[in-house]
Scaffold this active site. Structure first.
Site, short mmCIF file in Angstrom:
data_model
loop_
_atom_site.label_atom_id
_atom_site.label_comp_id
_atom_site.label_asym_id
_atom_site.label_seq_id
_atom_site.Cartn_x
_atom_site.Cartn_y
_atom_site.Cartn_z
N CYS A 104 8.47 14.38 54.91
CA CYS A 104 8.93 15.77 55.05
C CYS A 104 10.00 16.24 53.98
O CYS A 104 10.48 17.26 53.92
CB CYS A 104 9.57 16.11 56.31
SG CYS A 104 11.11 15.28 57.03
N GLN A 105 10.54 15.04 53.09
CA GLN A 105 11.50 15.47 52.37
C GLN A 105 11.12 16.56 51.39
O GLN A 105 12.11 17.52 50.97
CB GLN A 105 11.80 14.31 51.36
CG GLN A 105 12.37 13.15 52.10
CD GLN A 105 11.34 12.02 52.51
OE1 GLN A 105 10.21 12.54 52.81
NE2 GLN A 105 11.68 10.89 52.49
#
Length: 497
Positions: A129-130
């Site tokens: 999810c960065q």
């Protein structure tokens, strides 16, 4: 005999989603069992394999409890139980999804799982999810050469879709950060594209929100309806995540829903209820640590706070009590068996294991003396005034001497988890310094231990995280809360059963 659903777990981390689904799949009318899990991290994969090995038994082996209860290293499972260990290695694969050749390698396994179970499979997982997270996007804005369209992390969800298209499971669950709802690539919102790709994969899927009532006409729910607030579902943590449930269209029929699939919101669980049964500990000192040195350093910091006129009276009173007490904790680690008395019933039944006679991963970090004062002030402020202080609210003598401290970027540099309400989101940042995760007890002046963070994430107390402590924190922070995953799994069972 009822049919068994095979689970494929992608981007599995230490196994939070898988733990919930596995636990729901035992002793159920609709049994579920993990057949394949995929993770790239060097330490999380060891945790994943250990848990896969343990689940291969009807009851965890005696040697596991012997090691944990005595504080010894785990034995060589390949020597003691070669067949079970080989099976665990086959189930938990260390692979980088999206790398060349990985999909082709896994395709054979996916086909075999689907054929062995006659299509009765479930796909779960959360792509990294960065690129979507608000913190990650803020960090990327500071890079002059950053181009979202060239960041492959925006498109890792496509590997999930690619496998979904190949496996064609009866149901899938995909988890991601709240920031996915507002993330934009190529001038448009990424989330609408994600929903479209999931909806049209394989034989087609109906996408269902879990915490909001699905539209009665079978249309797609609004994007915001896919957001789940975990604190509303029995988790002692305000973790807000996008979770999409998909049911294969041929299994949906004309089904309608009169209330949310996960049920109505539950009573909030405060931090104090799930940490109270763990032994109180002191932090360490980064240099020259001993119980006496720590108590001397803490009392010196407490005396400073107690004599600052600008500090509110309630906080000075707590600091004065700390400075004068002889009842400060003296242990940095404790294996004393945890208690669950006073805990909400659902978690009181969830955490314990009667064969586990000790607490694991309950050891503290070391801190510099100045941080002891900051932690004491923050914890006293939170317990007295009902909120964690911003950096601007710290007295000048306690503020760190960083050049950019007044930039506004570090307003929440120190954050105490209030005992009377759910925790803020436990993230992988807890592996860095612990400043965002200060224990609510002013007497302890420390960041949370791995076990305490795992409690807030609802990992059972017998869950063992492999690797050094920093990597254990990282695994805990990156996981889906298993208790939430269990509830989702039970909902999936009801829909498919």
């Amino acid at each position: 005999m009822s049919k068994e659903f095979a689970i494929v777990d992608l981007f599995a981390g230490p196994g939070g989603l898988g733990e919930g689904f596995s636990r729901a799949g035992r002793n159920a009318d609709t049994p579920m069992k993990i057949r394949l899990s995929v993770e790239m991290d060097d330490h999380a994969i060891h945790t994943l394999r250990l848990r896969a090995f343990l689940r291969s038994f009807d009851a965890f082996p005696k040697e596991y409890y012997d090691s944990l209860n005595a504080g010894r290293p785990l034995p060589d499972w390949s020597d003691l139980y070669p067949g079970n260990w080989k099976s665990a290695l086959s189930e938990a694969r260390q692979r980088v999804l999206g790398a060349d050749g990985v999909f082709e390698e896994l395709a054979f396994e996916l086909d075999r799982v689907r054929e062995d179970h006659h299509g009765d499979t479930i796909l779960i997982g959360g792509p990294p999810c960065q690129a979507y997270s608000l913190v990650g996007r803020s960090r990327n804005k500071g890079k002059s050469d950053y181009i979202p369209e060239q960041d492959d992390r925006h498109y890792l969800y496509r590997e999930y879709v690619r496998i979904l298209d190949r496996l064609r499971p009866a149901a899938f669950v995909m988890e991601n950060v709240k920031g996915m709802l507002s993330s934009k690539v190529d001038g448009g919102g990424i989330f609408s594209k994600v929903l479209e790709d999931l909806e049209t994969a394989g034989d087609g899927y109906r996408l269902l929100p879990l915490a909001r009532t699905a539209p009665a006409d079978g249309s797609r729910a609004p994007a915001r309806d896919f957001l789940i607030r975990t604190e509303e579902h029995g988790v002692p943590q305000a973790r807000h995540r996008v979770i999409i449930l998909g049911i294969r269209k041929d299994l949906c029929g004309g089904r309608t829903f009169e209330e949310p699939i996960l049920g109505l919101p539950q009573k909030l669980v405060p931090v104090g209820k799930v940490l109270a049964g763990l032994w109180p500990l002191r932090s360490g000192l980064s240099k020259g640590d001993s119980a006496e040195a720590w108590q001397t350093a803490l009392k010196a910091q407490a005396s400073i706070i107690a004599n600052l006129e600008e500090v509110p009276a309630q906080i000075r009173e707590i600091a004065f009590a700390v400075a004068g007490t002889n009842d400060l904790p003296h242990l940095r680690a404790s294996r004393w068996k945890e208690a669950t008395n006073g805990m909400p019933e659902h978690l009181g039944n969830w955490f314990p294991d009667v064969r586990l006679k000790a607490t694991v991963h309950h050891e503290t970090r070391g801190h510099i003396p100045e941080d002891l004062g900051r932690y004491l002030f923050s914890a006293a402020f939170t317990s007295s005034l009902g909120k964690s202080p911003k950096l601007a609210e710290f007295p000048e003598q306690l503020k760190p001497r960083h050049r950019n401290r007044d930039s506004g970027d570090f307003a929440d540099r120190f954050r105490t988890q209030a005992a009377d309400r759910p925790a803020t989101t436990v993230t992988s940042h807890i592996s860095k310094d612990g400043h965002y995760f200060i224990h609510p007890d002013p007497m302890q002046c420390r960041s949370l231990t791995v076990r305490e963070a795992a409690r807030l994430q609802t990992f059972p107390d017998n869950y063992y995280f492999c690797g050094p402590r920093t990597k254990q924190y990282h695994q805990v922070g990156n996981a889906v809360p298993p208790y939430l995953a269990w509830q989702i799994a039970k909902a999936v069972q009801r829909l498919l059963g």
